[in-house]
Write a protein that holds these residues in place. Structure first.
Motif, PDB file in Angstrom:
ATOM      1  N   ILE A  59      54.647  37.415 101.436  1.00 53.17           N
ATOM      2  CA  ILE A  59      55.108  36.393 102.385  1.00 53.17           C
ATOM      3  C   ILE A  59      54.240  36.498 103.633  1.00 53.17           C
ATOM      4  CG2 ILE A  59      57.083  35.427 103.611  1.00 53.17           C
ATOM      5  CD1 ILE A  59      57.410  35.551 100.550  1.00 53.17           C
ATOM      6  N   THR A  60      53.608  35.417 104.022  1.00 48.86           N
ATOM      7  CA  THR A  60      52.734  35.418 105.200  1.00 48.86           C
ATOM      8  C   THR A  60      53.589  35.497 106.481  1.00 48.86           C
ATOM      9  OG1 THR A  60      52.740  33.018 105.479  1.00 48.86           O
ATOM     10  CG2 THR A  60      51.124  33.958 103.936  1.00 48.86           C
ATOM     11  N   PRO A  61      52.961  35.802 107.630  1.00 48.73           N
ATOM     12  CA  PRO A  61      53.711  35.773 108.900  1.00 48.73           C
ATOM     13  C   PRO A  61      54.406  34.435 109.141  1.00 48.73           C
ATOM     14  CG  PRO A  61      51.633  36.904 109.218  1.00 48.73           C
ATOM     15  CD  PRO A  61      51.602  36.341 107.818  1.00 48.73           C
ATOM     16  N   SER A  62      53.755  33.346 108.775  1.00 48.31           N
ATOM     17  CA  SER A  62      54.398  32.024 108.918  1.00 48.31           C
ATOM     18  C   SER A  62      55.606  31.921 108.002  1.00 48.31           C
ATOM     19  CB  SER A  62      53.405  30.910 108.587  1.00 48.31           C
ATOM     20  OG  SER A  62      52.337  30.886 109.515  1.00 48.31           O
ATOM     21  N   GLY A  63      55.449  32.454 106.788  1.00 49.12           N
ATOM     22  CA  GLY A  63      56.562  32.450 105.836  1.00 49.12           C
ATOM     23  C   GLY A  63      57.727  33.297 106.319  1.00 49.12           C
ATOM     24  N   GLN A  64      57.412  34.444 106.925  1.00 47.87           N
ATOM     25  CA  GLN A  64      58.475  35.310 107.456  1.00 47.87           C
ATOM     26  C   GLN A  64      59.233  34.620 108.583  1.00 47.87           C
ATOM     27  OE1 GLN A  64      56.676  39.061 108.525  1.00 47.87           O
ATOM     28  NE2 GLN A  64      55.730  39.311 106.513  1.00 47.87           N
ATOM     29  N   GLN A  65      58.489  33.883 109.405  1.00 50.43           N
ATOM     30  CA  GLN A  65      59.141  33.156 110.498  1.00 50.43           C
ATOM     31  C   GLN A  65      60.061  32.067 109.961  1.00 50.43           C
ATOM     32  OE1 GLN A  65      58.608  33.788 114.074  1.00 50.43           O
ATOM     33  NE2 GLN A  65      60.552  32.722 113.879  1.00 50.43           N
ATOM     34  N   LEU A  66      59.563  31.325 108.957  1.00 47.81           N
ATOM     35  CA  LEU A  66      60.383  30.268 108.365  1.00 47.81           C
ATOM     36  C   LEU A  66      61.615  30.865 107.682  1.00 47.81           C
ATOM     37  CD1 LEU A  66      60.891  27.333 107.615  1.00 47.81           C
ATOM     38  CD2 LEU A  66      59.428  27.659 105.604  1.00 47.81           C
TER      39      LEU A  66
END
Length: 293
Positions: A59-66
């Motif tokens: 999970i990318t940082p953007s994915g973790q934020q979402l």
């Protein structure tokens, strides 16, 4: 945005496997792949990285934020569904721990019946700890909860209406049965029969055991007050309960002499975000007038 896409994505962050997510939702794997692609197009960012060689998913940082937002969005959506369903069906779900239900609910039942509200009440039973979590999750509209400290949560409105002390209950055949008072430290060698961990009684009990520096021998746990009292009556063990519990003739109640003991605090609790219906407002008014009177 399709909220189903968020549900797929949230589960993907847990499973880290497209096939498993598809199996959980009973859809084909391309459905999950397409959902993630839609989300990535929506937010203009890569949300996951698939390593097909090593069969791994990151999970990318953007994915973790979402993912953090998805949890709240899906929870709020589920809560909205439950609240609107109760509104349409003219139902009120009320969380009640067993001791609180047995002692306080009969006090308001007749007034609820007179207002033609009683048949609309759906009770949800459990320990105060679990009921508080369920209330926050939107599984019920309001609850009567026990605690050992005044409830203070940003998302909950809590109105305290009563306080009671805790006592030790022993069989009439127990060596301490002829006593009226004991110190908690005197019980270090006794067997205990207690509530399950979801009940607030355990928080008070654990507070006293830590203060007295001993690990109690808990031989049995139950979520049924009557079972606990029957076991105490048979001298299987002693118990620690608030004084509002019903107890049998062959069970003796002992006062604790320890200083600064926990108290059993009871409160009317509901979510701050919940818009109360006219029927729920009536229930709240009856509970305030009866239980705080």
């Amino acid at each position: 945005m399709n909220t189903k896409d968020l549900a797929y994505f949230q589960e993907l962050t847990i499973q880290k496997n497209f096939s498993k997510v598809a199996e959980i939702f009973e859809v084909r794997q391309p459905t999950i792949t397409t959902a993630i692609q839609r989300l990535e197009a929506e937010f203009g960012a890569q949300l996951v990285i698939r390593d097909r060689v090593h069969h791994s998913l990151t999970i990318t940082p953007s994915g973790q934020q979402l993912a953090e937002h998805a949890i709240r969005i899906l929870r709020d959506l589920s809560m909205a569904h439950q609240e609107i369903q109760n509104l349409v069906q003219n139902q009120i779900s009320l969380g009640l721990p067993p001791i609180i239900e047995n002692y306080y609910f009969p006090k308001i039942a007749a007034k609820l019946k007179a207002k033609r509200l009683l048949r609309n009440i759906i009770t949800v039973e459990g320990g105060s700890v679990d009921l508080r979590k369920g209330l926050l999750a939107g599984n019920m509209d309001m609850a009567l909860l026990g605690s050992i400290e005044p409830l203070s949560y940003a998302n909950l409105m809590a109105d305290e209406f009563d306080r009671h002390p805790f006592y030790i209950f022993v069989s009439k055949n127990h060596p301490l049965a002829d006593r009226k008072r004991v110190f908690f430290n005197e019980l270090r060698h006794d067997d205990f029969v207690l509530f399950e961990n979801s009940f607030v009684h355990n928080q008070a009990f654990n507070k006293l055991t830590r203060r007295n520096h001993f690990r109690p021998d808990v031989v049995f746990r139950s979520n049924d007050t009557h079972i606990i009292m029957k076991l105490v009556a048979q001298n299987v063990g002693i118990t620690y309960l608030t004084d509002i519990v019903d107890h049998q003739d062959n069970v003796v109640r002992l006062e604790l002499m320890d200083e600064e003991q926990p108290e059993f605090i009871t409160s009317i609790v509901y979510r701050t975000s919940h818009i109360l219906t006219p029927a729920q407002l009536q229930l709240l008014t009856i509970m305030h007038a009866t239980l705080k009177g």
